[in-house]
Design a protein around this motif. Structure first.
Motif, PDB file in Angstrom:
ATOM      1  N   VAL A 183       0.766  -1.308   0.074  1.00  0.00           N
ATOM      2  CA  VAL A 183      -0.035  -0.083   0.069  1.00  0.00           C
ATOM      3  C   VAL A 183       0.901   1.243   0.029  1.00  0.00           C
ATOM      4  O   VAL A 183       1.980   1.314   0.726  1.00  0.00           O
ATOM      5  CB  VAL A 183      -0.838   0.088   1.114  1.00  0.00           C
ATOM      6  CG1 VAL A 183      -1.717   1.151   1.437  1.00  0.00           C
ATOM      7  CG2 VAL A 183      -1.551  -1.182   1.485  1.00  0.00           C
TER       8      VAL A 183
ATOM      9  N   PHE B 292      -8.586  -4.374  -2.034  1.00  0.00           N
ATOM     10  CA  PHE B 292      -8.141  -3.142  -2.468  1.00  0.00           C
ATOM     11  C   PHE B 292      -9.444  -2.462  -2.734  1.00  0.00           C
ATOM     12  O   PHE B 292      -9.629  -1.131  -2.754  1.00  0.00           O
ATOM     13  CB  PHE B 292      -7.385  -3.297  -3.971  1.00  0.00           C
ATOM     14  CG  PHE B 292      -5.952  -3.995  -3.628  1.00  0.00           C
ATOM     15  CD1 PHE B 292      -5.576  -4.174  -2.523  1.00  0.00           C
ATOM     16  CD2 PHE B 292      -5.321  -4.296  -4.768  1.00  0.00           C
ATOM     17  CE1 PHE B 292      -4.272  -4.877  -2.279  1.00  0.00           C
ATOM     18  CE2 PHE B 292      -4.342  -4.921  -4.575  1.00  0.00           C
ATOM     19  CZ  PHE B 292      -3.530  -5.230  -3.546  1.00  0.00           C
TER      20      PHE B 292
ATOM     21  N   PHE C 273      -2.165   0.783  -4.507  1.00  0.00           N
ATOM     22  CA  PHE C 273      -2.042  -0.519  -4.229  1.00  0.00           C
ATOM     23  C   PHE C 273      -1.101  -1.374  -5.212  1.00  0.00           C
ATOM     24  O   PHE C 273      -1.456  -1.051  -6.364  1.00  0.00           O
ATOM     25  CB  PHE C 273      -3.252  -1.309  -3.758  1.00  0.00           C
ATOM     26  CG  PHE C 273      -4.214  -0.847  -3.003  1.00  0.00           C
ATOM     27  CD1 PHE C 273      -4.162  -1.307  -1.615  1.00  0.00           C
ATOM     28  CD2 PHE C 273      -5.099   0.050  -3.340  1.00  0.00           C
ATOM     29  CE1 PHE C 273      -5.142  -0.730  -0.728  1.00  0.00           C
ATOM     30  CE2 PHE C 273      -6.354   0.395  -2.226  1.00  0.00           C
ATOM     31  CZ  PHE C 273      -5.935   0.100  -1.110  1.00  0.00           C
TER      32      PHE C 273
END
Lengths: 342, 259
Positions: free
Chosen positions: B48, B215, B249
């Protein structure tokens, strides 16, 4: 490890008793290649002639264990069976079988030798079997994610041994076992498997029932010999290295293998590979070994990467860590040294 | 001294909600350009990367670089106490033990204030190189969320194939298979429904749906999501935020899943 704690309290005399004699009898239950590679295995004696002649003869069977507490070497479960009427007369009166911890190593060894020698009364009437749980398997099971603890391993070994003997057609009527955990629960479990056999699970069964005493001798002698076999690779390697320094030939430097034995702990410390620890003779799940390998003073901190689902790649395969001094990242580099060149 | 005021608390709420299942503890790195966060999940398969530029805050002040090590579970608990349209102010000393959060209600004079204890987090920081991706797909984030959710019912992984014909999300599972085709689509009235595909060469990669579904928790942050793919490179899933801020992501592709 509550199980091993009781063994910690041994005094010197007991350690002496636990130490295998250098001339321990190599029983047929010793399978060298298996022991050296760290495999667990079972060994069964042939059915003794007295029982083989009349398979309907009612037998009594005893089970006992050796080598539960040590950090080194295998744990051995042994059973012994013979015609019911001989239990007292042959085992207790004639051969004075007693708890293996009371008998001296020499007496244990010679009793085992008799048991394995043709044309002795013991060989003619007693059948026996051993299951050797290698240190490698014990620790692998105990350290597995879904833990398979020592008691469960011990019970399964016992049950497997008895099942095999029954499958050979021996007419077992009574079973005596030294307890693992609470006698009542263990006894119930066994009675559910063999409802027609009279089963007695008791504490200190090895000093109460001659047949358990005899089984304990089989277990103990096998365990001692197996520990000797485990030591062989180390013996030859030290001899090659420094032939003069080896103390009295045949002496086992690691002692009894019990964590409380100073020789054992010294050996463990001196022979530890900083990454891999020891060989297949060591129970890595014992706190003694764990602490040496992972404790605060460990030489090397090894991080074994977590296993993934097998076909995944990781971020670190693509992106490299930014290795650099953190302070340098914050404040930049000094330039004074280069200035001095001018 | 750090002082950063967000007009809408919902921005930070949504960001933290989107990442808290991937990462438990992480550092919020604060400097004069804004607040950044980079962290990998436990298995190191996903990464992330968040950047909240100083422009996203009004005002923003950060005198010294500081790293605020925060447990995201604790942060979530405190952020629950904020209404979505509260203004949120983050404050910290130069060598902080705590981070201070102030929520001010817009329609009343209610002010609430919370401190979260900080932790020392030793985090590996990865350098992410600038990459020219072979294919970049922009699509409505709700559409991407739906694709991932629908396919995750059938399989653990999805292959994303991008070619002249468009982009195909394809999965094979025990009960059967499924595939979703998208082509370039332009909606003048509702540009947020556009699908744009910018491709220099065809690509086909396989990813774990479990992570993609995760995500997609960021879908509420942005109407559009950008997927960037190149062969043998992690997938980039980017949610654009106000003023060039972003939540990205990265997901490592699966290998050996083709046959």
């Amino acid at each position: 490890m509550a199980d091993t704690r009781e063994d910690m309290q041994m005094d010197m005399q007991e350690i002496e008793q636990e130490t295998s004699p250098s001339d321990v009898f190599m029983a047929p239950s010793i399978h060298k290649p298996d022991i050296l590679t760290g495999k667990s295995y079972s060994h069964f004696s042939p059915i003794p002639s007295q029982i083989a002649d009349d398979m309907s003869k009612e037998c009594v069977l005893g089970v006992d264990e050796a080598g539960r507490g040590p950090v080194l070497g295998p744990m051995v479960y042994a059973l012994l069976y013979l015609p019911i009427e001989l239990q007292q007369s042959l085992l207790a009166d004639t051969h004075h079988f007693n708890d293996s911890k009371v008998l001296t190593p020499q007496v244990r060894s010679s009793l085992m030798r008799k048991l394995c020698t043709r044309d002795t009364d013991l060989h003619a009437s007693c059948g026996w079997a051993t299951r050797l749980l290698s240190a490698r398997d014990i620790s692998a099971n105990m350290l597995a994610p879904n833990q398979y603890n020592l008691n469960a391993q011990a019970m399964d070994a016992t049950i497997a041994l008895i099942k095999e003997v029954l499958a050979k057609g021996v007419n077992v009527k009574e079973i005596y076992i030294d307890t693992i955990g609470r006698p009542e629960t263990y006894q119930k479990k066994l009675e559910r498997i063999w409802p027609t056999i009279q089963i007695t699970v008791a504490k200190k069964a090895d000093s109460l029932y001659p047949v358990v005493s005899a089984a304990s001798v089989c277990a103990k002698v096998t365990r001692d010999a197996a520990l000797d076999v485990c030591y062989e690779p180390y013996q030859t390697s030290t001899e090659n290295e420094d032939a003069v320094a080896t103390d009295a030939k045949g002496e086992i430097v690691w002692g009894s293998g019990y964590p409380s034995d100073a020789r054992t702990s010294t050996w463990l410390k001196a022979n530890m590979d900083p990454v891999f620890g020891w060989g297949s003779e060591c129970r890595f799940s014992w706190s003694t070994a764990k602490e040496l390998l992972e404790g605060k003073n460990a030489d090397v901190n090894v991080e074994w990467p977590a296993e993934d689902d097998g076909n995944g790649l990781r971020m670190t395969d693509f992106f490299k860590g930014e290795d650099g001094d953190e302070l340098v990242d914050w404040f930049g580099m000094r330039v004074t040294e280069e200035m001095e060149v001018f | 001294m750090l002082e950063a005021r967000l007009e809408q608390a919902s921005l930070l709420k949504k960001v933290v909600d989107a990442i808290k299942d991937l990462v438990q503890d992480c550092n919020f790195d604060c400097n004069d350009s804004g607040i950044a966060l980079q962290a990998m999940d436990n298995s190191h398969v996903a990464l992330v990367s968040m950047m909240l530029k100083s422009d996203a805050f009004q005002p923003f002040r950060c005198d010294r670089n500081i790293a605020l090590g925060i447990n995201l579970g604790s942060l979530t608990k405190v952020l629950r106490a904020a209404q979505n349209d509260d203004t949120l102010t983050l404050k910290a000393e130069d060598a902080p033990d705590v981070v201070n959060l102030v929520f001010e209600a817009t329609d009343s004079d209610r002010i609430s204030e919370y401190d979260i204890k900080l932790m020392d987090i030793d985090q590996e920081h990865l350098g992410i190189p600038e990459t020219e991706y072979a294919a970049t797909i922009s699509l409505p984030s709700a559409e991407f969320q739906r694709i991932c959710r629908d396919l995750s019912a059938l399989s653990e992984s999805v292959s994303i194939e991008c070619s002249k014909e468009g982009v195909k999300f394809n999965c094979q599972g025990d009960i059967g298979s499924g595939s979703i085709h998208l082509r370039t689509h332009t909606n003048v009235e509702k540009p947020e429904n556009n699908v744009e595909i910018d491709m220099t060469e065809p690509v086909s990669l396989t990813f774990s749906l479990k992570y993609l579904v995760n995500f997609c928790k960021a879908s509420g942050l942005s109407t559009q999501v950008k997927l960037c793919l190149s062969n043998e490179v992690p997938l980039l899933v980017e949610y654009g935020l106000v003023n060039n801020s972003y939540l990205r992501f990265y997901l490592a592709p699966k290998i050996g899943d083709e046959e």
